[in-house]
Design an enzyme around this catalytic site. Structure first.
Site, PDB file in Angstrom:
ATOM      1  N   ARG A   1      29.896 119.194 -67.068  1.00 49.71           N
ATOM      2  CA  ARG A   1      29.477 118.997 -65.681  1.00 49.71           C
ATOM      3  C   ARG A   1      30.395 118.003 -64.979  1.00 49.71           C
ATOM      4  O   ARG A   1      30.807 118.231 -63.829  1.00 49.71           O
ATOM      5  CB  ARG A   1      28.035 118.497 -65.643  1.00 49.71           C
ATOM      6  CG  ARG A   1      27.555 118.170 -64.240  1.00 49.71           C
ATOM      7  CD  ARG A   1      26.097 117.759 -64.204  1.00 49.71           C
ATOM      8  NE  ARG A   1      25.682 117.476 -62.840  1.00 49.71           N
ATOM      9  CZ  ARG A   1      24.431 117.218 -62.476  1.00 49.71           C
ATOM     10  NH1 ARG A   1      23.469 117.211 -63.383  1.00 49.71           N
ATOM     11  NH2 ARG A   1      24.133 116.977 -61.220  1.00 49.71           N
TER      12      ARG A   1
ATOM     13  N   ASN B   1      20.409 126.834 -66.185  1.00 49.53           N
ATOM     14  CA  ASN B   1      21.048 127.022 -64.881  1.00 49.53           C
ATOM     15  C   ASN B   1      22.413 127.686 -65.010  1.00 49.53           C
ATOM     16  O   ASN B   1      23.058 127.592 -66.055  1.00 49.53           O
ATOM     17  CB  ASN B   1      21.202 125.663 -64.187  1.00 49.53           C
ATOM     18  CG  ASN B   1      19.944 125.225 -63.483  1.00 49.53           C
ATOM     19  OD1 ASN B   1      19.253 126.048 -62.899  1.00 49.53           O
ATOM     20  ND2 ASN B   1      19.635 123.939 -63.533  1.00 49.53           N
TER      21      ASN B   1
ATOM     22  N   CYS C   1      12.087 127.713 -62.024  1.00 47.86           N
ATOM     23  CA  CYS C   1      12.681 126.525 -61.399  1.00 47.86           C
ATOM     24  C   CYS C   1      11.553 125.742 -60.744  1.00 47.86           C
ATOM     25  O   CYS C   1      10.590 126.341 -60.242  1.00 47.86           O
ATOM     26  CB  CYS C   1      13.721 126.938 -60.361  1.00 47.86           C
ATOM     27  SG  CYS C   1      14.509 125.539 -59.518  1.00 47.86           S
ATOM     28  N   ASP C   2      11.660 124.424 -60.753  1.00 47.09           N
ATOM     29  CA  ASP C   2      10.581 123.623 -60.172  1.00 47.09           C
ATOM     30  C   ASP C   2      10.811 123.270 -58.710  1.00 47.09           C
ATOM     31  O   ASP C   2       9.959 122.649 -58.083  1.00 47.09           O
ATOM     32  CB  ASP C   2      10.327 122.351 -60.986  1.00 47.09           C
ATOM     33  CG  ASP C   2      11.553 121.484 -61.141  1.00 47.09           C
ATOM     34  OD1 ASP C   2      12.629 121.867 -60.640  1.00 47.09           O
ATOM     35  OD2 ASP C   2      11.445 120.413 -61.772  1.00 47.09           O
TER      36      ASP C   2
ATOM     37  N   HIS D   1      17.588 128.220 -56.042  1.00 48.26           N
ATOM     38  CA  HIS D   1      18.281 127.148 -55.321  1.00 48.26           C
ATOM     39  C   HIS D   1      18.804 127.618 -53.964  1.00 48.26           C
ATOM     40  O   HIS D   1      19.723 127.024 -53.413  1.00 48.26           O
ATOM     41  CB  HIS D   1      19.432 126.564 -56.157  1.00 48.26           C
ATOM     42  CG  HIS D   1      18.961 125.727 -57.303  1.00 48.26           C
ATOM     43  ND1 HIS D   1      19.817 125.059 -58.151  1.00 48.26           N
ATOM     44  CD2 HIS D   1      17.708 125.447 -57.754  1.00 48.26           C
ATOM     45  CE1 HIS D   1      19.118 124.407 -59.060  1.00 48.26           C
ATOM     46  NE2 HIS D   1      17.840 124.627 -58.844  1.00 48.26           N
TER      47      HIS D   1
ATOM     48  N   TYR E   1      18.401 122.402 -52.123  1.00 44.94           N
ATOM     49  CA  TYR E   1      19.792 122.742 -52.438  1.00 44.94           C
ATOM     50  C   TYR E   1      20.521 123.385 -51.257  1.00 44.94           C
ATOM     51  O   TYR E   1      21.760 123.448 -51.257  1.00 44.94           O
ATOM     52  CB  TYR E   1      19.858 123.656 -53.656  1.00 44.94           C
ATOM     53  CG  TYR E   1      19.614 122.909 -54.946  1.00 44.94           C
ATOM     54  CD1 TYR E   1      20.674 122.361 -55.670  1.00 44.94           C
ATOM     55  CD2 TYR E   1      18.322 122.713 -55.426  1.00 44.94           C
ATOM     56  CE1 TYR E   1      20.461 121.658 -56.832  1.00 44.94           C
ATOM     57  CE2 TYR E   1      18.096 122.013 -56.598  1.00 44.94           C
ATOM     58  CZ  TYR E   1      19.166 121.478 -57.302  1.00 44.94           C
ATOM     59  OH  TYR E   1      18.939 120.773 -58.459  1.00 44.94           O
TER      60      TYR E   1
END
Length: 446
Positions: free
Chosen positions: A90, A144, A165-166, A196, A245
């Site tokens: 990442r 993800n 997804c939360d 997202h 997002y």
């Protein structure tokens, strides 16, 4: 029930375990298998969960496995939460993106595509392994980019893989809180889009849509995180509540500038924090307390550069509460295992729900869950202004899947070049070259 968690040494595992401990209904999960490639993390996580279970009668038994096939045998449900390349990957994505003047966040734009290209071969191998070793199991995907990975795994598992997804339930919970209300069986949230990338379009309480009331009050809008992030004026202009997002798209220039000014990227920050956490937790007499402190720090610093870009400051205490994906997962498991009908926002094949997307396109919409799986509720409405973005991002996801499953470098380039957060074909070429030079696992792209 037996639950297998792939990536069970991951940081969020205690959230799931805590929800399992709270579930006292008949037929609850009684056995949890943690699967991870890192035996040291598995040992530490087992200690954290043991501490968490102290004083809880009939807590699920926990076993640890570095062999995925062994951990999958006998599973009724499988949680997939893997991070190929770890937090180091990442951090590299973010730096590659910033070096070419684009946002590098891990699920949108370049970062999301690079992360997916690393992840898809492993995710597809996992899907094949589940099909062979635990063919009756249902896979609940947290990995993800969740919608994209779910759509790819569905090529092997069909309807037996469902993405979670939360973000949507977190958005609904915060909007309700601004109205002085709470999530309950009398609440129905209408939400539509992709993972997202979606919008809360109605918020019915006892059959009455309370969203217009919220939209009419700037003070209430800016009482919760998304309201402050986007600003009351812009949310009132939209007439719906955007997923957090979407801030990367609505305020791209400001977020990029804030990222460029930050002393370190989010990935680098988490890498350093997590390195310290695992070292401290591994030797601490109370590793659960170490985990709790690290979790609060992660929540407090979440999307920090986005907040900085609009001058929001620190997060409110109410915004630090977990979005609740672990509770959604348990409701999903119980709904399937015991035909306990529930209404949940999930990542599932479109099946005609959003009329202008094909049936196999995985979308994020309200679903009814029963013993046969999750079924999207007809009538999900993407706002008119969002149709173009949803269509474009679905194309990008499809090209990314083609690249990740078929090894097509051309498809990867098409995905990058057509993403709205990447404004040049030349930059797309440079980003792809940078990713391939950085990550040996992308050598499969030809």
């Amino acid at each position: 029930m037996r639950l297998t968690m792939i990536g069970g040494g991951g940081f969020r595992t205690p959230l799931v375990h805590a929800a399992l401990l709270r579930d006292r209904e008949p037929g609850r999960v009684t056995s949890v298998a943690l699967v991870d490639i890192d035996p040291d993390r598995l040992r530490t996580m087992a200690r954290i969960l043991a501490k968490q279970a102290e004083g809880v009668a009939d807590a699920p038994t926990v076993t640890t496995h570095t062999d995925a096939a062994e951990g999958l045998r006998g599973a009724d449900f499988v949680f997939s939460a893997i991070r190929v390349g770890g937090l180091q990957g990442r951090a590299h994505d973010e730096l590659i993106g910033l070096s070419h003047g684009v946002i590098g966040q891990e699920t949108v734009g370049f970062g999301g595509i690079s992360y997916a290209l690393r992840t898809l071969p492993t995710a597809m191998h996992l899907a094949e392994l589940v099909k062979r070793v635990a063919p009756d199991a249902w896979v609940i995907n947290f990995t993800n980019p969740a919608g994209l990975v779910t759509e790819a795994m569905a090529r092997v598992l069909g309807s037996r893989v469902i993405g979670i997804c939360d973000s949507p339930i977190g958005l609904a919970r915060r909007a309700l809180s601004a109205l002085g209300l709470a999530v309950g069986p009398n609440v129905e949230a209408d939400y539509a889009g992709l993972n997202h990338l979606g919008w809360l379009t109605r918020l019915r309480v006892d059959g009455v849509d309370r969203l217009p009331e919220l939209l009419g009050r700037p003070d209430q809008i800016e009482a919760f995180e998304e309201g402050r992030l986007f600003g009351a004026e812009w949310i009132q202009t939209l007439g719906v509540l955007p997923n957090e997002y979407l801030h990367y798209y609505s305020y791209e220039r400001e977020v990029l500038h804030s990222d460029q000014l930050a002393s370190q990227t989010r990935g680098r920050y988490l890498l350093e924090q997590q390195t310290g956490f695992w070292a401290d937790a591994g030797r601490a007499p109370d590793p659960l307390a170490v985990w709790e402190a690290a979790r609060l720090d992660r929540e407090a610093t979440y999307m920090a550069t986005n907040r900085d870009s609009v001058g929001m400051g620190e997060r409110n205490a109410d915004d630090l509460v977990s979005g609740g994906y672990e509770n959604v997962a348990i409701a999903l498991m119980r709904g399937i295992a015991y035909d306990e009908h529930s209404r949940l926002i999930l990542n599932v094949p479109n099946a005609g729900t959003i009329a202008w997307l094909d049936d196999d396109a995985v979308v994020e919409v309200p679903c009814v869950v029963d013993a046969t799986g999750a079924h999207p509720i007809p009538g999900a409405q993407v706002p008119d202004f969002g149709r173009g973005l949803v269509t474009t991002i679905k194309y990008v996801e499809r090209e990314t899947i083609e690249a990740g499953v078929g090894g097509s470098r051309a498809a990867a380039l098409r995905a990058l070049a057509h993403h709205p957060l990447i404004d040049s074909v030349k930059v797309a070429h440079a980003l792809l070259d940078g990713a391939r030079a950085t990550f040996p696992e992308l050598s499969y792209l030809y």
